[in-house]
Write an enzyme that holds these catalytic residues in place. Structure first.
Site, PDB file in Angstrom:
ATOM      1  N   SER A 170       0.873  -1.169   0.000  1.00 55.02           N
ATOM      2  CA  SER A 170       0.000   0.000   0.000  1.00 55.02           C
ATOM      3  C   SER A 170       0.913   1.223   0.000  1.00 55.02           C
ATOM      4  O   SER A 170       1.816   1.320   0.830  1.00 55.02           O
ATOM      5  CB  SER A 170      -0.891  -0.013   1.233  1.00 55.02           C
ATOM      6  OG  SER A 170      -1.935   0.925   1.082  1.00 55.02           O
ATOM      7  N   GLU A 171       0.694   2.137  -0.924  1.00 56.40           N
ATOM      8  CA  GLU A 171       1.679   3.206  -1.122  1.00 56.40           C
ATOM      9  C   GLU A 171       1.724   4.191   0.040  1.00 56.40           C
ATOM     10  O   GLU A 171       2.645   5.002   0.125  1.00 56.40           O
ATOM     11  CB  GLU A 171       1.473   3.924  -2.459  1.00 56.40           C
ATOM     12  CG  GLU A 171       0.137   4.610  -2.636  1.00 56.40           C
ATOM     13  CD  GLU A 171      -0.853   3.751  -3.398  1.00 56.40           C
ATOM     14  OE1 GLU A 171      -0.829   2.507  -3.226  1.00 56.40           O
ATOM     15  OE2 GLU A 171      -1.671   4.316  -4.153  1.00 56.40           O
ATOM     16  N   ASN A 172       0.761   4.094   0.958  1.00 56.35           N
ATOM     17  CA  ASN A 172       0.874   4.941   2.152  1.00 56.35           C
ATOM     18  C   ASN A 172       1.814   4.353   3.198  1.00 56.35           C
ATOM     19  O   ASN A 172       1.934   4.906   4.292  1.00 56.35           O
ATOM     20  CB  ASN A 172      -0.505   5.229   2.768  1.00 56.35           C
ATOM     21  CG  ASN A 172      -1.304   3.980   3.057  1.00 56.35           C
ATOM     22  OD1 ASN A 172      -1.278   3.033   2.283  1.00 56.35           O
ATOM     23  ND2 ASN A 172      -1.999   3.964   4.170  1.00 56.35           N
TER      24      ASN A 172
END
Lengths: 234, 241, 234, 241
Positions: D69-71
């Site tokens: 997840s890019e967060n």
């Protein structure tokens, strides 16, 4: 997903002559000593090594140097190797020296998809010779390029079977960035644990960067300069 | 780039307390004591290998400074007690050290991001030559021995303040504070202050301003030992010990 | 060394109109909610905010937006703010959008002394309009510049009195990098502990980056999209 | 740069399972099942917001993939059980999620270093338009609504493989696979594979190669719904469900 290999020999089975290899550690602290020994035993030749130091005479990367396995080296400080000095003077080895911050940032850039960046370090010195320099907001900077490798040998304190790594104290040094900047990263650890045993908030190197992992056969963890103070006083 | 250098004072990584004659020790003691008086509460400081390391022994009482080591540590403590040395805990001179409460560890990349980003309040380091523009040479002598620049170039380029700690002249009595450095530079126009056993000198856009002179010396004494022209400060005073 | 301030109001006492402020968080996760509320109460105007999102209508940075305190915003995703959309269309606010990776790397560069770098992201799109592009090894890249700020507001889970910070799960997000890229970084934490209570190997943000720290008055930690599965099944 | 965009399928962050009519659901189910068959043991995969997220429900048995997840997370697990949701644990669509054994958390900067550095094996994301060069548009419609590109531009630029998951045509039956994208691009020449409810299409230097056709459809059926010219693969076959 199986990243665990049996031992250091198995881990480097396919490292060919002519490879470019990043090797973690600062001085002798945090070096992948089992992988280095295995590479010395294997006798792989014509290597380009990327490492801050080159061990000391007779230990760590000094082994590879003595065996004539290193053709070219990129680093920032090599003051502990009389042998290296001699080899450079005799033109038996190519040596490229970079400021330590530039060296570490170039490795980080290699792993992070940044082909080049600007740094103030070395402007106005021979480090900037033949490099692009440029003014940003009235200050001059030098353009530096990313470093990448075929293999990275890194050493962590603890790792799980998916390659999540935790380093200990100043043995972290160059290991985390090198782990990101090679096609094949091989991690040796003092403690190999099951997946799920490392607190996810405390992982230093996520497993995505590690292709192979094993528990090192033997850790000598040699001290380069033992400095102590008396028990009383101070 | 291939580099040839000689055994350098600035890169000499033997604990200086163990390898220098007593007279030099006294000089060095005075230099590092004077520099220690520049420390301020809350400073984050990088002390170079060799003499600068000794500044840590003279932190004024009542203030807290945090020492950075470019191999990835904030909060360097004293050398460990015999038997407690840890191979995983060394300073940039590769000496075993200890950690203080509040210590943090980080990668070399994060360490130099910290340095290059201008977060280090003060960097103290040795030099072979400094010149009147504040350029410094401390890493190589062409044609001699090979060592490498390590982290010095990053430190001089980006620390908020750079203090050079060195003896005023070479062993042979030749000036080390020059009109223009002759050796390959570590950094161009980066030094803020030069502290020697003879003087405390501020680098300014108009030249080197002599702020303090060691007790019993005159302006001319210092100028004679200095190739660059010195400008006497309007507030020129005696160096405190 | 005294970095501890009494509360959010004290922490932002000297933030002047016209400041550039980085604000951590992704969506509503990991936002410095006490600092944002204090800034809304203080009514500081004409702000340039740098934050991935702008909260939601009526919460988080949405408060600053609604009060007309934000003059210009730099971020990567603002899809949760009907108000922002309206303000942009009415030209009441300047909005600069960047790819999230470019946005985060620009902040990292700002803290790391890198004035500019090259990224492949956005090449051949309007993001590259009016920017320098360049070929490295046969691939095209866009040059992007560092971002810096006067203040950074960050939120951590735990922090000690010297500003060493530890984040929790995905609430880490943009906080660590923003902490490095401002003249004055202010950290709010859920748990303020004594110096020495945090394991030095587990510090995410070293205290050198933090000028002020306090334990937040109140943590609502609002969830933006609660998604759950039934207890049985799945 | 000021951006005006419309409510986008690719950026629609409501859980798709709750907002789409049954017929669409069936289409989507077929698309994500087909894509799930592209997963390989040990893959690190980023699934975009919306339909791509559903690929996670169809990971073939016997293989392990890790979802990014890019967060700032590797190891996304399923939605939490009611009452166990954690405000500090969300995916890039801001939905509460859970963690799996082997999870790691990191900063957004480290996350995009991972993405931009080419370490993500597969990125699956939605699109409004794709063209025969593999360019993709999925983030803005000028003159409409404002959202922002989020992480999509980084993902399409640097993931080792980019698969577009989308319905073959718009609700109005207009082609979404075009000779040339008309909307502002998310990435230029970046898509490797397009999977729709009608077809599995490979982007090649010479054009779009139709590799698989949904059961009961002909090449002409698919070509009629596609503006770009399709090249029938020598091994053209029926899409597995």
């Amino acid at each position: 997903m199986n990243k665990v290999v049996a031992n250091s020999e198995d881990a480097i089975r396919d490292v060919p002559d002519g490879s470019t290899i990043m090797i973690g550690g600062f001085g002798l602290c945090g070096i992948p000593e089992n992988l280095i020994r295995a590479l010395a035993r294997k006798g792989t030749k014509n290597l380009t090594t990327i490492s801050n130091n080159v061990g000391v005479d007779g230990y760590g990367m000094g082994l590879l140097l003595a065996a004539g396995q290193i053709h070219r080296h990129i680093g920032s400080y090599v003051g502990e190797n009389k042998l290296l000095e001699q080899m450079v003077l005799e033109k038996k080895i190519d040596l490229e020296l970079a400021p330590q911050g530039t060296f570490s940032e170039r490795i980080r850039a290699g792993g992070a998809g940044i082909p080049a960046f600007f740094t103030p370090t070395g402007f106005g010195t021979i480090v900037a010779d033949n490099k692009e320099t440029r003014d940003f907001d009235g200050r001059m900077y030098v353009m530096e390029h990313a470093l990448k490798a075929d293999f990275a040998f890194v050493k962590a304190w603890k790792g799980d079977k998916w390659g999540n790594l935790v380093y200990r104290k100043t043995a972290r040094n160059f290991n985390p960035m090198m782990a990101t900047a090679a096609k094949i990263t091989i991690a040796e650890v003092e403690y190999l644990v099951e997946v799920g045993e490392i607190d996810p908030d405390l992982v230093h190197t996520p497993g995505i960067y590690v292709k192979r992992i094993f528990q090192g056969e033997q850790y000598e963890r040699r001290i380069e300069r033992k400095t102590v103070r008396p028990v009383v006083g101070c | 780039m291939e580099i040839i250098a000689k055994d350098l004072e600035a890169n000499d990584q033997r604990p200086t307390t163990m390898s220098k004659p007593a007279k030099d020790l006294d000089k060095r003691e005075r230099i590092v004591k004077r520099i220690a008086r520049e420390l301020r509460d809350g400073f984050y400081v990088n002390l170079g290998i060799g003499m600068p390391t000794l500044v840590a022994n003279h932190v004024p009482s009542g203030i807290q400074v945090v020492l950075q080591s470019e191999n990835g540590m904030l909060g360097i403590g004293p050398y460990p007690i015999e038997g407690q040395e840890d191979p995983d805990l060394i300073n940039a001179g590769k000496e075993t050290v200890s950690e203080m409460p509040g210590t943090s560890y980080f990668s070399s990349t994060d360490s130099f991001a910290m340095i290059r980003g201008g977060h280090i309040d003060l960097s103290v380091l040795g030099a072979m030559e400094v010149d009147e523009e504040g350029s410094i040479a401390n890493w190589t002598i062409p044609g001699k021995m090979i060592k490498g620049m390590g982290g010095a170039m990053d430190l001089v380029a980006s620390a908020r303040r750079v203090i050079v700690a060195m003896e005023h002249t070479t062993r042979e009595g030749q000036p080390k504070i020059l009109k223009k450095c002759t050796l390959p530079l570590t950094g161009s126009k980066v030094v803020d202050t030069i502290v020697t056993e003879m003087a405390y000198i501020r680098v300014t856009p108009t030249g080197l301003v002599l702020e303090e002179i060691a007790v019993a010396l005159t302006f001319d004494d210092v100028q004679r030992a200095t190739e660059a022209r010195l400008i006497p400060s309007p507030t020129l005073r005696t160096m405190e010990a």
